[in-house]
Design a protein around this motif. Structure first.
Motif, PDB file in Angstrom:
ATOM      1  N   GLY A 164       0.794  -1.213   0.000  1.00  0.00           N
ATOM      2  CA  GLY A 164       0.000   0.000   0.000  1.00  0.00           C
ATOM      3  C   GLY A 164       0.827   1.264   0.000  1.00  0.00           C
ATOM      4  O   GLY A 164       0.292   2.360   0.212  1.00  0.00           O
ATOM      5  N   ARG A 165       2.144   1.158  -0.261  1.00  0.00           N
ATOM      6  CA  ARG A 165       2.986   2.346  -0.224  1.00  0.00           C
ATOM      7  C   ARG A 165       2.698   3.275  -1.396  1.00  0.00           C
ATOM      8  O   ARG A 165       2.766   4.493  -1.272  1.00  0.00           O
ATOM      9  CB  ARG A 165       4.459   1.955  -0.220  1.00  0.00           C
ATOM     10  N   HIS A 166       2.386   2.707  -2.559  1.00  0.00           N
ATOM     11  CA  HIS A 166       2.088   3.509  -3.743  1.00  0.00           C
ATOM     12  C   HIS A 166       0.843   2.930  -4.415  1.00  0.00           C
ATOM     13  O   HIS A 166       0.621   1.714  -4.401  1.00  0.00           O
ATOM     14  CB  HIS A 166       3.264   3.493  -4.722  1.00  0.00           C
ATOM     15  N   PRO A 167       0.058   3.806  -5.041  1.00  0.00           N
ATOM     16  CA  PRO A 167      -1.198   3.320  -5.648  1.00  0.00           C
ATOM     17  C   PRO A 167      -1.023   2.698  -7.023  1.00  0.00           C
ATOM     18  O   PRO A 167      -1.982   2.140  -7.571  1.00  0.00           O
ATOM     19  CB  PRO A 167      -2.044   4.590  -5.732  1.00  0.00           C
ATOM     20  N   ALA A 168       0.157   2.817  -7.638  1.00  0.00           N
ATOM     21  CA  ALA A 168       0.322   2.337  -9.010  1.00  0.00           C
ATOM     22  C   ALA A 168       1.638   1.577  -9.156  1.00  0.00           C
ATOM     23  O   ALA A 168       2.601   1.802  -8.417  1.00  0.00           O
ATOM     24  CB  ALA A 168       0.277   3.507  -9.992  1.00  0.00           C
ATOM     25  N   MET A 169       1.656   0.696 -10.153  1.00  0.00           N
ATOM     26  CA  MET A 169       2.872  -0.061 -10.466  1.00  0.00           C
ATOM     27  C   MET A 169       2.921  -0.348 -11.956  1.00  0.00           C
ATOM     28  O   MET A 169       1.899  -0.680 -12.574  1.00  0.00           O
ATOM     29  CB  MET A 169       2.914  -1.385  -9.696  1.00  0.00           C
ATOM     30  N   LEU A 170       4.107  -0.205 -12.526  1.00  0.00           N
ATOM     31  CA  LEU A 170       4.351  -0.587 -13.911  1.00  0.00           C
ATOM     32  C   LEU A 170       5.305  -1.773 -13.944  1.00  0.00           C
ATOM     33  O   LEU A 170       6.226  -1.866 -13.128  1.00  0.00           O
ATOM     34  CB  LEU A 170       4.958   0.569 -14.701  1.00  0.00           C
ATOM     35  N   MET A 171       5.085  -2.669 -14.889  1.00  0.00           N
ATOM     36  CA  MET A 171       5.970  -3.813 -15.095  1.00  0.00           C
ATOM     37  C   MET A 171       6.527  -3.739 -16.511  1.00  0.00           C
ATOM     38  O   MET A 171       5.766  -3.673 -17.488  1.00  0.00           O
ATOM     39  CB  MET A 171       5.245  -5.139 -14.893  1.00  0.00           C
ATOM     40  N   CYS A 172       7.854  -3.737 -16.602  1.00  0.00           N
ATOM     41  CA  CYS A 172       8.535  -3.752 -17.893  1.00  0.00           C
ATOM     42  C   CYS A 172       9.059  -5.174 -18.124  1.00  0.00           C
ATOM     43  O   CYS A 172       9.936  -5.642 -17.394  1.00  0.00           O
ATOM     44  CB  CYS A 172       9.679  -2.748 -17.900  1.00  0.00           C
ATOM     45  N   SER A 173       8.516  -5.854 -19.117  1.00  0.00           N
ATOM     46  CA  SER A 173       8.882  -7.239 -19.415  1.00  0.00           C
ATOM     47  C   SER A 173       9.669  -7.278 -20.722  1.00  0.00           C
ATOM     48  O   SER A 173       9.242  -6.706 -21.730  1.00  0.00           O
ATOM     49  CB  SER A 173       7.637  -8.118 -19.535  1.00  0.00           C
ATOM     50  N   VAL A 174      10.812  -7.950 -20.676  1.00  0.00           N
ATOM     51  CA  VAL A 174      11.682  -8.053 -21.842  1.00  0.00           C
ATOM     52  C   VAL A 174      11.812  -9.535 -22.188  1.00  0.00           C
ATOM     53  O   VAL A 174      12.221 -10.336 -21.344  1.00  0.00           O
ATOM     54  CB  VAL A 174      13.064  -7.432 -21.564  1.00  0.00           C
TER      55      VAL A 174
END
Length: 280
Positions: free
Chosen positions: A185-195
């Motif tokens: 719950g520290r940040h409301p958003a997350m991005l995942m970079c998949s290679v």
């Protein structure tokens, strides 16, 4: 008891291999090892497994080797028989000589007693027996020069073939940037970079926020092997969206002439619309 068998084709081939073995090994063996007995056990060394007989047959010597079968050419038949051998290893980070190291390790009954290392430039013994023979080897200029020359004569040609056949090959990865649910719950958003599907293994995946590197709240997997020579890696960025900002996943790999960047759209009301746009 002595076993005698005819000179079959496989025995003739084996004798030819023994002749080659004798030319390459006995020169060092006779020069750097006791001529008759192992000083640690007082038992005779085995030099030549087979001896030619006057009648043209090949006899088993000292009852320590038996005639080859269809599944094997020879086997030791006594538990106290000796085994002496050496291995040659090339360690490298490129095909250039300064990046190559030649190592020759000498073993007696699976125990390494002496080693030549091209970086050290001489032989080093690991026990009393090895120390004595290392001293003998290091005092022979011709033998020492032969070991030092192996980096260029033995290693470099094979390494160049390895690079031509596989190590210089590259596969350009595909990159995908997606929005995922953050685990905390520290940040409301997350991005995942998949290679996906890149070769060779080594790759760099970093995050930029408005063009500036981001190091906090970033977690990444190791390079994961697909099992088909290709690899994949995944990097996550937890963040709090700000209006108008640009978040970028930057990928550096040998298959790219310059770093590739995948940009994510600005966050709006906690929702992230993501596009994949390559830019240099």
């Amino acid at each position: 008891m002595t076993t005698v068998f005819k000179l079959a084709d496989k025995v003739a081939a084996f004798k030819a291999q023994l002749d080659l073995w004798g030319r390459r090994v006995n020169r060092e063996f006779e020069r750097y090892f006791p001529t008759t007995k192992d000083p640690r056990t007082a038992k005779d060394w085995i030099r030549h497994p087979f001896v030619n007989e006057p009648d043209g047959t090949v006899s088993e010597q000292r009852n320590q080797l038996r005639a080859p079968t269809d599944s094997e050419l020879r086997s030791l038949s006594l538990p106290d028989a000796f085994l002496w051998y050496y291995t040659s290893t090339c360690v490298f980070t490129s095909s250039e000589l300064p990046d190559i190291e030649f190592i020759r390790s000498y073993y007696f009954n699976k125990i390494e007693f002496m080693r030549f290392n091209s970086t050290v430039g001489k032989h080093v013994g690991y026990d009393e027996f090895g120390i004595r023979n290392a001293e003998r080897a290091n005092n022979d200029p011709a033998f020492l020069a032969e070991g030092r020359a192996q980096k260029e004569r033995y290693c470099k040609p094979g390494i160049e073939i390895d690079y031509q056949a596989a190590l210089d090959k590259t596969a350009e990865p595909s990159v995908r940037l997606t929005s995922v649910t953050p685990p905390s719950g520290r940040h409301p958003a997350m991005l995942m970079c998949s290679v996906y599907n890149f070769f060779p293994k080594y790759i760099s995946v970093t995050w930029l926020r408005d063009g500036q590197p981001v190091t906090s709240d970033v977690t990444s997997t190791d390079e994961l092997a697909n099992g088909d020579w290709y690899y994949q890696i995944h990097s996550h960025l937890e963040y709090t969206p700000r209006s108008g900002e640009k978040i970028t996943c930057m990928v550096e790999h040998a298959s790219f002439p310059s770093p590739k960047k995948v940009d994510g759209a600005a966050a709006m009301t906690g929702l992230v619309a993501v596009w994949c746009n390559y830019s240099d």
